[in-house]
Design a protein around this motif. Sequence first.
Motif, PDB file in Angstrom:
ATOM      1  N   LEU A 253       0.812  -1.211   0.000  1.00 45.90           N
ATOM      2  CA  LEU A 253       0.000   0.000   0.000  1.00 45.90           C
ATOM      3  C   LEU A 253       0.849   1.268   0.000  1.00 45.90           C
ATOM      4  O   LEU A 253       0.381   2.333  -0.423  1.00 45.90           O
ATOM      5  CB  LEU A 253      -0.937  -0.004   1.215  1.00 45.90           C
ATOM      6  CG  LEU A 253      -2.054  -1.065   1.177  1.00 45.90           C
ATOM      7  CD1 LEU A 253      -2.895  -0.981   2.437  1.00 45.90           C
ATOM      8  CD2 LEU A 253      -2.918  -0.882  -0.067  1.00 45.90           C
ATOM      9  N   TRP A 254       2.085   1.167   0.482  1.00 41.63           N
ATOM     10  CA  TRP A 254       2.971   2.331   0.469  1.00 41.63           C
ATOM     11  C   TRP A 254       3.136   2.882  -0.941  1.00 41.63           C
ATOM     12  O   TRP A 254       3.349   4.097  -1.133  1.00 41.63           O
ATOM     13  CB  TRP A 254       4.340   1.978   1.030  1.00 41.63           C
ATOM     14  CG  TRP A 254       5.058   0.926   0.224  1.00 41.63           C
ATOM     15  CD1 TRP A 254       5.016  -0.408   0.404  1.00 41.63           C
ATOM     16  CD2 TRP A 254       5.906   1.154  -0.917  1.00 41.63           C
ATOM     17  NE1 TRP A 254       5.782  -1.065  -0.544  1.00 41.63           N
ATOM     18  CE2 TRP A 254       6.334  -0.110  -1.364  1.00 41.63           C
ATOM     19  CE3 TRP A 254       6.336   2.288  -1.584  1.00 41.63           C
ATOM     20  CZ2 TRP A 254       7.172  -0.268  -2.466  1.00 41.63           C
ATOM     21  CZ3 TRP A 254       7.181   2.138  -2.682  1.00 41.63           C
ATOM     22  CH2 TRP A 254       7.586   0.869  -3.103  1.00 41.63           C
ATOM     23  N   ALA A 255       3.027   1.996  -1.949  1.00 41.39           N
ATOM     24  CA  ALA A 255       3.236   2.424  -3.331  1.00 41.39           C
ATOM     25  C   ALA A 255       2.108   3.315  -3.832  1.00 41.39           C
ATOM     26  O   ALA A 255       2.298   4.069  -4.789  1.00 41.39           O
ATOM     27  CB  ALA A 255       3.396   1.211  -4.240  1.00 41.39           C
ATOM     28  N   VAL A 256       0.930   3.233  -3.218  1.00 41.38           N
ATOM     29  CA  VAL A 256      -0.182   4.100  -3.613  1.00 41.38           C
ATOM     30  C   VAL A 256       0.191   5.552  -3.340  1.00 41.38           C
ATOM     31  O   VAL A 256       0.065   6.431  -4.214  1.00 41.38           O
ATOM     32  CB  VAL A 256      -1.471   3.715  -2.862  1.00 41.38           C
ATOM     33  CG1 VAL A 256      -2.590   4.709  -3.187  1.00 41.38           C
ATOM     34  CG2 VAL A 256      -1.890   2.296  -3.207  1.00 41.38           C
ATOM     35  N   ARG A 257       0.642   5.812  -2.118  1.00 39.75           N
ATOM     36  CA  ARG A 257       1.047   7.174  -1.756  1.00 39.75           C
ATOM     37  C   ARG A 257       2.242   7.624  -2.591  1.00 39.75           C
ATOM     38  O   ARG A 257       2.296   8.778  -3.052  1.00 39.75           O
ATOM     39  CB  ARG A 257       1.385   7.224  -0.274  1.00 39.75           C
ATOM     40  CG  ARG A 257       1.775   8.606   0.231  1.00 39.75           C
ATOM     41  CD  ARG A 257       1.967   8.574   1.746  1.00 39.75           C
ATOM     42  NE  ARG A 257       2.352   9.876   2.248  1.00 39.75           N
ATOM     43  CZ  ARG A 257       3.615  10.305   2.316  1.00 39.75           C
ATOM     44  NH1 ARG A 257       4.593   9.525   1.893  1.00 39.75           N
ATOM     45  NH2 ARG A 257       3.893  11.508   2.799  1.00 39.75           N
ATOM     46  N   ALA A 258       3.203   6.723  -2.791  1.00 36.09           N
ATOM     47  CA  ALA A 258       4.393   7.074  -3.563  1.00 36.09           C
ATOM     48  C   ALA A 258       4.039   7.425  -5.005  1.00 36.09           C
ATOM     49  O   ALA A 258       4.571   8.385  -5.575  1.00 36.09           O
ATOM     50  CB  ALA A 258       5.394   5.916  -3.531  1.00 36.09           C
ATOM     51  N   LEU A 259       3.121   6.661  -5.606  1.00 36.71           N
ATOM     52  CA  LEU A 259       2.714   6.932  -6.982  1.00 36.71           C
ATOM     53  C   LEU A 259       1.977   8.265  -7.076  1.00 36.71           C
ATOM     54  O   LEU A 259       2.205   9.048  -8.008  1.00 36.71           O
ATOM     55  CB  LEU A 259       1.832   5.796  -7.493  1.00 36.71           C
ATOM     56  CG  LEU A 259       1.366   5.895  -8.953  1.00 36.71           C
ATOM     57  CD1 LEU A 259       2.558   5.964  -9.899  1.00 36.71           C
ATOM     58  CD2 LEU A 259       0.480   4.702  -9.315  1.00 36.71           C
ATOM     59  N   ALA A 260       1.101   8.537  -6.118  1.00 38.31           N
ATOM     60  CA  ALA A 260       0.379   9.811  -6.116  1.00 38.31           C
ATOM     61  C   ALA A 260       1.348  10.986  -6.009  1.00 38.31           C
ATOM     62  O   ALA A 260       1.180  12.017  -6.684  1.00 38.31           O
ATOM     63  CB  ALA A 260      -0.617   9.829  -4.963  1.00 38.31           C
ATOM     64  N   LEU A 261       2.385  10.821  -5.190  1.00 34.10           N
ATOM     65  CA  LEU A 261       3.370  11.883  -5.040  1.00 34.10           C
ATOM     66  C   LEU A 261       4.117  12.135  -6.341  1.00 34.10           C
ATOM     67  O   LEU A 261       4.442  13.289  -6.671  1.00 34.10           O
ATOM     68  CB  LEU A 261       4.350  11.521  -3.923  1.00 34.10           C
ATOM     69  CG  LEU A 261       5.486  12.531  -3.663  1.00 34.10           C
ATOM     70  CD1 LEU A 261       4.913  13.877  -3.255  1.00 34.10           C
ATOM     71  CD2 LEU A 261       6.424  11.987  -2.586  1.00 34.10           C
ATOM     72  N   VAL A 278      13.162  11.238 -15.011  1.00 32.94           N
ATOM     73  CA  VAL A 278      13.529  10.487 -13.807  1.00 32.94           C
ATOM     74  C   VAL A 278      12.295  10.255 -12.941  1.00 32.94           C
ATOM     75  O   VAL A 278      12.056   9.142 -12.448  1.00 32.94           O
ATOM     76  CB  VAL A 278      14.615  11.233 -13.004  1.00 32.94           C
ATOM     77  CG1 VAL A 278      14.848  10.566 -11.656  1.00 32.94           C
ATOM     78  CG2 VAL A 278      15.911  11.293 -13.797  1.00 32.94           C
ATOM     79  N   GLU A 279      11.492  11.293 -12.764  1.00 37.43           N
ATOM     80  CA  GLU A 279      10.294  11.163 -11.932  1.00 37.43           C
ATOM     81  C   GLU A 279       9.261  10.249 -12.591  1.00 37.43           C
ATOM     82  O   GLU A 279       8.559   9.491 -11.905  1.00 37.43           O
ATOM     83  CB  GLU A 279       9.700  12.543 -11.654  1.00 37.43           C
ATOM     84  CG  GLU A 279      10.651  13.500 -10.945  1.00 37.43           C
ATOM     85  CD  GLU A 279      11.215  12.919  -9.669  1.00 37.43           C
ATOM     86  OE1 GLU A 279      10.462  12.266  -8.907  1.00 37.43           O
ATOM     87  OE2 GLU A 279      12.425  13.118  -9.407  1.00 37.43           O
ATOM     88  N   LEU A 280       9.165  10.295 -13.913  1.00 38.09           N
ATOM     89  CA  LEU A 280       8.267   9.388 -14.628  1.00 38.09           C
ATOM     90  C   LEU A 280       8.689   7.937 -14.440  1.00 38.09           C
ATOM     91  O   LEU A 280       7.844   7.045 -14.222  1.00 38.09           O
ATOM     92  CB  LEU A 280       8.254   9.734 -16.119  1.00 38.09           C
ATOM     93  CG  LEU A 280       7.485   8.768 -17.035  1.00 38.09           C
ATOM     94  CD1 LEU A 280       5.998   8.761 -16.689  1.00 38.09           C
ATOM     95  CD2 LEU A 280       7.702   9.133 -18.504  1.00 38.09           C
ATOM     96  N   LEU A 281       9.979   7.678 -14.487  1.00 38.98           N
ATOM     97  CA  LEU A 281      10.471   6.312 -14.327  1.00 38.98           C
ATOM     98  C   LEU A 281      10.259   5.807 -12.908  1.00 38.98           C
ATOM     99  O   LEU A 281       9.945   4.629 -12.700  1.00 38.98           O
ATOM    100  CB  LEU A 281      11.948   6.240 -14.720  1.00 38.98           C
ATOM    101  CG  LEU A 281      12.238   6.575 -16.191  1.00 38.98           C
ATOM    102  CD1 LEU A 281      13.727   6.585 -16.464  1.00 38.98           C
ATOM    103  CD2 LEU A 281      11.529   5.605 -17.140  1.00 38.98           C
ATOM    104  N   LYS A 282      10.405   6.688 -11.932  1.00 34.73           N
ATOM    105  CA  LYS A 282      10.082   6.294 -10.564  1.00 34.73           C
ATOM    106  C   LYS A 282       8.602   5.923 -10.456  1.00 34.73           C
ATOM    107  O   LYS A 282       8.233   4.940  -9.801  1.00 34.73           O
ATOM    108  CB  LYS A 282      10.402   7.429  -9.595  1.00 34.73           C
ATOM    109  CG  LYS A 282      11.880   7.712  -9.393  1.00 34.73           C
ATOM    110  CD  LYS A 282      12.049   8.858  -8.401  1.00 34.73           C
ATOM    111  CE  LYS A 282      13.490   9.209  -8.168  1.00 34.73           C
ATOM    112  NZ  LYS A 282      13.637  10.371  -7.238  1.00 34.73           N
ATOM    113  N   ALA A 283       7.750   6.718 -11.109  1.00 32.85           N
ATOM    114  CA  ALA A 283       6.319   6.415 -11.100  1.00 32.85           C
ATOM    115  C   ALA A 283       6.040   5.055 -11.732  1.00 32.85           C
ATOM    116  O   ALA A 283       5.182   4.302 -11.262  1.00 32.85           O
ATOM    117  CB  ALA A 283       5.547   7.505 -11.842  1.00 32.85           C
ATOM    118  N   SER A 284       6.783   4.727 -12.778  1.00 28.89           N
ATOM    119  CA  SER A 284       6.606   3.429 -13.433  1.00 28.89           C
ATOM    120  C   SER A 284       6.947   2.286 -12.490  1.00 28.89           C
ATOM    121  O   SER A 284       6.299   1.236 -12.495  1.00 28.89           O
ATOM    122  CB  SER A 284       7.476   3.356 -14.696  1.00 28.89           C
ATOM    123  OG  SER A 284       7.101   4.344 -15.633  1.00 28.89           O
TER     124      SER A 284
END
Length: 294
Positions: A253-261, A278-284
């Motif tokens: 569930l931590w990834a939900v918040r991380a993706l939203a950020l 870089v931020e797009l790849l982190k989102a991926s």
Amino acid sequence: MILSIVICTWNRVALLEQTLRSLKASTFRAGDSVEVLVINNASTDSTPEFLRDNASALGFRWLTEDRPGLSNARNRGAVEASGEWVLYLDDDVLVEPHFVEGYIAVLSDPGPSVYFGGPVIPRFLGPERTWTSHVFEVLPWLYSGLDLGEPRRFFSGNQHPFGANMCIRADLVQQFPFDEMYGYREGALTPGEESSLFSQLTAQTFRGEWLPSLGVVHVLPAARNSLRFLVRRSFAQGVYEGMAAFEASRSRLWAVRALALQFVRIPLAPLIGTHPIVELLKASVFAGVLLSRR
């Protein structure tokens, strides 16, 4: 025989030829203490013909592993190896003439270490993109890049060798084989077979060493620096991390918040000192964590 150099390959005959030619001078200097073994992972290009026609001249033996997947090929290599140690190299690396001699010297007196690894330095065949240096600085694993610097030392924490340049005692690869659920195969870029193996070795208190002087150059075609590939590879990394979390009964569930950020950070990237790609790849990566099936 001390060392078996194992190169697993699938449909990259031109790059493979460069790798084998760079190895020839290095293995020649090492004499009878080393062999080169190529595992053809059911290639459908001209790889089989190249291997058949050049095995003697370039000093290697080869065989075919019909089960698709890098993990299957690597496990087969460990079984077929004649050496006490297996040095895995990718089919797109270049080595210096001293490279194999250096490993032989280390393995002649390995001390408590049961695995070793050195730098993997990317060399792009295509032009650098505006994002290349930014991505390599923050997410070097996307280019399979690894450089822990000086000095020689034991790996610590989550550190471990990368598959383009990693040496392991052969019997340990047979005892703790690469997980066939992970690893590159046709149509899939899911990594993790290396992390899984070294996690097992660490859990058994085995130790490994970083060898800063024994690096390889990793030749990357232009396609490996395309946005399409980088997004696919980032997503696949997230899939692996999601699968690993499932296996360990950890929440994702931590990834939900991380993706939203990340959706906030992407348009603000220039203002916060980073690059939008870089931020797009982190989102991926975070998307892969959430969408992994296990």
